[in-house]
Every structure is written in C-alpha cells, then in structure tokens.
Motif scaffolding. Structure first.
Motif, mmCIF file in Angstrom:
data_model
loop_
_atom_site.group_PDB
_atom_site.id
_atom_site.type_symbol
_atom_site.label_atom_id
_atom_site.label_comp_id
_atom_site.label_asym_id
_atom_site.label_seq_id
_atom_site.Cartn_x
_atom_site.Cartn_y
_atom_site.Cartn_z
ATOM 1 N N HIS A 74 12.781 16.554 10.918
ATOM 2 C CA HIS A 74 12.532 15.565 9.856
ATOM 3 C C HIS A 74 13.629 15.581 8.790
ATOM 4 C CE1 HIS A 74 8.445 14.820 11.351
ATOM 5 N NE2 HIS A 74 8.391 16.122 11.537
ATOM 6 N N GLY A 75 14.564 16.536 8.891
ATOM 7 C CA GLY A 75 15.676 16.579 7.945
ATOM 8 C C GLY A 75 15.453 17.499 6.756
ATOM 9 N N SER A 76 14.495 18.428 6.859
ATOM 10 C CA SER A 76 14.276 19.398 5.768
ATOM 11 C C SER A 76 14.511 20.811 6.295
ATOM 12 C CB SER A 76 12.846 19.284 5.231
ATOM 13 O OG SER A 76 12.621 17.983 4.722
ATOM 14 N N SER A 77 14.928 21.692 5.397
ATOM 15 C CA SER A 77 15.283 23.060 5.781
ATOM 16 C C SER A 77 14.130 23.767 6.499
ATOM 17 C CB SER A 77 15.654 23.854 4.527
ATOM 18 O OG SER A 77 15.862 25.202 4.864
ATOM 19 N N LEU A 78 14.433 24.287 7.676
ATOM 20 C CA LEU A 78 13.401 24.984 8.454
ATOM 21 C C LEU A 78 12.964 26.257 7.728
ATOM 22 C CD1 LEU A 78 12.052 24.652 11.287
ATOM 23 C CD2 LEU A 78 13.713 26.299 12.115
ATOM 24 N N LEU A 79 13.940 27.086 7.351
ATOM 25 C CA LEU A 79 13.586 28.358 6.710
ATOM 26 C C LEU A 79 13.186 28.154 5.249
ATOM 27 C CD1 LEU A 79 16.126 30.908 8.224
ATOM 28 C CD2 LEU A 79 13.892 30.168 9.049
ATOM 29 N N GLY A 80 13.717 27.113 4.629
ATOM 30 C CA GLY A 80 13.290 26.786 3.257
ATOM 31 C C GLY A 80 11.785 26.533 3.228
ATOM 32 N N GLN A 81 11.311 25.758 4.194
ATOM 33 C CA GLN A 81 9.869 25.476 4.255
ATOM 34 C C GLN A 81 9.085 26.741 4.612
ATOM 35 O OE1 GLN A 81 8.831 21.481 6.191
ATOM 36 N NE2 GLN A 81 10.943 21.801 6.850
ATOM 37 N N ALA A 82 9.639 27.534 5.532
ATOM 38 C CA ALA A 82 8.954 28.780 5.921
ATOM 39 C C ALA A 82 8.830 29.707 4.712
ATOM 40 C CB ALA A 82 9.728 29.468 7.042
ATOM 41 N N ALA A 83 9.861 29.730 3.881
ATOM 42 C CA ALA A 83 9.837 30.582 2.686
ATOM 43 C C ALA A 83 8.748 30.115 1.711
ATOM 44 C CB ALA A 83 11.202 30.559 2.002
ATOM 45 N N PHE A 84 8.609 28.801 1.566
ATOM 46 C CA PHE A 84 7.550 28.273 0.687
ATOM 47 C C PHE A 84 6.168 28.654 1.220
ATOM 48 C CE2 PHE A 84 10.626 25.821 -1.642
ATOM 49 C CZ PHE A 84 10.027 25.627 -2.873
ATOM 50 N N ARG A 85 6.018 28.577 2.559
ATOM 51 C CA ARG A 85 4.718 28.902 3.159
ATOM 52 C C ARG A 85 4.367 30.364 2.863
ATOM 53 N NH1 ARG A 85 5.880 28.034 8.274
ATOM 54 N NH2 ARG A 85 6.003 25.822 7.853
ATOM 55 N N GLU A 86 5.349 31.225 3.011
ATOM 56 C CA GLU A 86 5.127 32.653 2.788
ATOM 57 C C GLU A 86 4.870 32.937 1.300
ATOM 58 O OE1 GLU A 86 4.457 34.558 5.028
ATOM 59 O OE2 GLU A 86 4.586 36.515 4.036
ATOM 60 N N LEU A 87 5.634 32.283 0.455
ATOM 61 C CA LEU A 87 5.454 32.488 -0.990
ATOM 62 C C LEU A 87 4.064 32.010 -1.424
ATOM 63 C CD1 LEU A 87 6.970 33.442 -3.565
ATOM 64 C CD2 LEU A 87 7.679 31.068 -3.903
ATOM 65 N N ALA A 88 3.647 30.847 -0.929
ATOM 66 C CA ALA A 88 2.321 30.315 -1.289
ATOM 67 C C ALA A 88 1.221 31.255 -0.796
ATOM 68 C CB ALA A 88 2.140 28.918 -0.693
ATOM 69 N N ARG A 89 1.411 31.770 0.427
ATOM 70 C CA ARG A 89 0.396 32.663 1.000
ATOM 71 C C ARG A 89 0.280 33.949 0.167
ATOM 72 N NH1 ARG A 89 -0.187 36.854 4.224
ATOM 73 N NH2 ARG A 89 2.034 37.241 4.513
ATOM 74 N N ARG A 90 1.420 34.476 -0.259
ATOM 75 C CA ARG A 90 1.387 35.779 -0.933
ATOM 76 C C ARG A 90 1.097 35.697 -2.418
ATOM 77 N NH1 ARG A 90 5.579 39.872 1.498
ATOM 78 N NH2 ARG A 90 4.497 41.083 -0.082
#
Ligand code: DON
Length: 319
Positions: free
Chosen positions: A290-306
């Motif tokens: 979709h044109g958005s950072s793969l790991l950038g999004q993964a980092a947000f998911r992890e940050l939100a979870r923690r």
C-alpha cells in the motif's frame, strides 16, 4: 491512556529497535521516484515526543529521510489557516479506499478529491498555499513551519529528491491537469506541482518529526510556544483525517490493528499521534504493497501493545 515512566518507555523503544534490526521481511523501497530507490532498507529509527518531557529515541532516529506524504499534515495545517471553511468545498474528508495516487475516483467525482491526504487532495492543498504568489513563497512557508515545529533550523529540502520527482511525476501531472480542467486548481499546474514536489522532498529525522507533530497531541498547543499552532478544533480534525485517511487504502486496517491516528510517506516514515499523550515517528524505508513502511507499522503495533496507547483501548497480546 497513560503516560509512562521514562525509563520504561526507553526500554520499550530499545527493544523495538533491536527487534526491527533482526527482521528479514523488510518490504521494498519506493522505486517510482528513482532517488528514493537509493535508501538503505536495513535502517530503522523511532522517536517519541511525550506531551511532557524530552524526546526519547532508539535506532537510526537521527538519520534524515524524505518525509514525502507526511508533509501533507503540515500543508493541511497551513491551508486550514489560509482558506478556512472554503477548503472543504475543494477537497472532501472521506477515506478513498483507493491507492494514494489513484485517478479513477477523480473523474467520477468531478475533480474534487476525497480527502487532503491522497495525492490529488494534497495537490489541491498545495494550490491553496500557492494562490496569488510565487511557488518559492509557498515552499518557504512549508519549510518554515517544519523548522518551527521541529524546533530545528537545519531541517531542509532534499533537492535531489525534488528534482527526481519532478522528472518522473507524470501520474501527479495527470491528476493535476484533470483537476485543472474541472476548475479545482486556480494556479498553473506546473507551479502547483512545484510546491507539491518540494513539500514531499522535505527531509527530517524521526527525532525532528516526532517533535514537529507534538502540537497535534496537545490540542494545537506546543510547549514553549506563545500561541497555538492550530485551534483545538483543527487539531482534532487533522487527527480524525489521519485516523481515517492517513494510510490510504490501509487506514481501516491500521485503525483496526493499532488505533492511532497516523500519516505515512513513501520515504518510509510514519508519524502517529496519541492525543494527550505523545507524538511518535518511526522510519524504515521498506514499504508494504500500500506504500507505507512495513517495519514502521510493525513498530507502532508493538508500541501500542506494550504501552496501551490506542485511542480505542488497549491492544491485547493476541490482537
Ligand atoms: O506524490 C507522490 O507519489 C509522492 N511524492 C508521495 C506519495 C506518498 O508518500 C504516499 N505515501 N505513502
């Protein structure tokens, strides 16, 4: 949503950066803008600017990258001031469900783009910033705002990126000429696109970007500034648009999985706002489809979870 102890948050960021360094699935760099294809996929950075206290960083948080579409948040901020309500007669505020540079909807909807974050919408916003003056004046305003918000006068425009996109920007030209034919651009297409291509080429680090976004998590106010950057209403609306349209045709999924208003760019940056808590920037140049950072999004998911930072309530272990 809770504020976190600095040491705990720093530890979380360090762990996320360590984890991202080991990821093998890193996405693909944007190649349709040749200069962006030179980016190093092994890079990852993250920065958090809490509403109180200093910016915390991990990984390559001081390396500059092309902010690309994240600039649309800052140009929208300026255009809301410049055009007031009239802005909303020229651009909508609904998610498009289409790719960021899609042309198909624009013809059906008579040259009025769905929202200010898809390319067509951002080109209208650039036209509003340009109206009645030279491109350099409008570009100068965008750069001055980025510098003021980042509290760093070294923020600049990467001329090689601007030039690369000017050479290869036929799709954006197509969008702009169509909108011009429908009467939704007031300035000549080449001048409007000059503003647009240069705003996309602003280069910032995660540290600078997180700091720059902090007015959106503090109701339009910025610590140390005498005046508000935007009114509370405008800050709320920019956040609403980031939540519904900030990741284009993946905005629903990002809200579903993470629940943080965010804006991505094809340079690999993601800016996220946790209202009342923190402004966050993550960067890694590899993109998803979709044109958005793969790991950038993964980092947000992890940050939100923690951290529990999600506007819809905590993100659980099993999602
Ligand atoms: O106009 C373009 O295609 C680029 N300058 C910006 C697109 C972009 O960043 C889309 N975001 N994920």
């Amino acid at each position: 949503m809770t504020e976190m102890r600095t040491e705990v948050l720093q530890e979380i960021l360090d762990e996320i950066a360590r984890d991202m360094a080991h990821q093998t699935e890193r996405g693909a760099v944007a190649s349709y803008i040749p200069e962006l294809a030179k980016a190093d996929r092994s890079r990852f950075g993250i920065a958090v600017a809490p509403i109180e206290g200093d910016v915390l960083v991990a990984g390559d948080a001081d390396e500059r990258f092309s902010i690309q579409s994240i600039s649309k948040v800052f140009t929208l901020t300026l255009a809301m001031e410049r055009a007031g309500r009239e802005l909303w007669s020229r651009v909508g505020r609904e998610p498009s469900g289409n790719r960021f540079n899609s042309i198909v909807q624009l013809e059906q909807e008579r040259g009025v783009p769905r929202n200010p974050f898809i390319n067509a919408g951002a080109i209208v916003v650039a036209d509003i910033l340009l109206e009645g003056r030279a491109p350099d004046a409008a570009i100068g305003d965008v750069l001055a705002l980025c510098r003021r918000l980042a509290q760093d006068e070294t923020v600049g425009i990467d001329d090689a990126v601007a030039e690369s996109e000017t050479r290869t920007g036929e799709r954006n030209r197509a969008l702009a000429y169509f909108m011009s034919a429908e009467g939704n651009l007031r300035e000549p297409v080449d001048k409007t696109l000059d503003v647009y291509f240069h705003q996309c080429a602003v280069a910032m680090s995660c540290r600078q970007l997180a700091r720059a976004g902090s007015y959106l998590c503090a109701a339009g106010r910025k610590r140390g500034f005498a005046d508000k950057v935007v009114t509370l209403d405008r800050a709320r609306r920019i956040n609403a648009l980031m939540m519904t349209c900030g990741l284009y045709d993946a905005s629903g999924e990002f809200a579903f999985q993470i629940g943080i208003p965010a804006k991505s760019g094809v340079g690999g940056g993601v800016l996220g706002i946790v209202p009342g808590v923190a402004s966050i920037a993550a960067w890694s140049p590899g993109l998803d489809t979709h044109g958005s950072s793969l790991l950038g999004q993964a980092a947000f998911r992890e940050l939100a979870r923690r951290t529990g930072w999600s506007v819809f309530g905590p993100v659980s272990e099993d999602g």
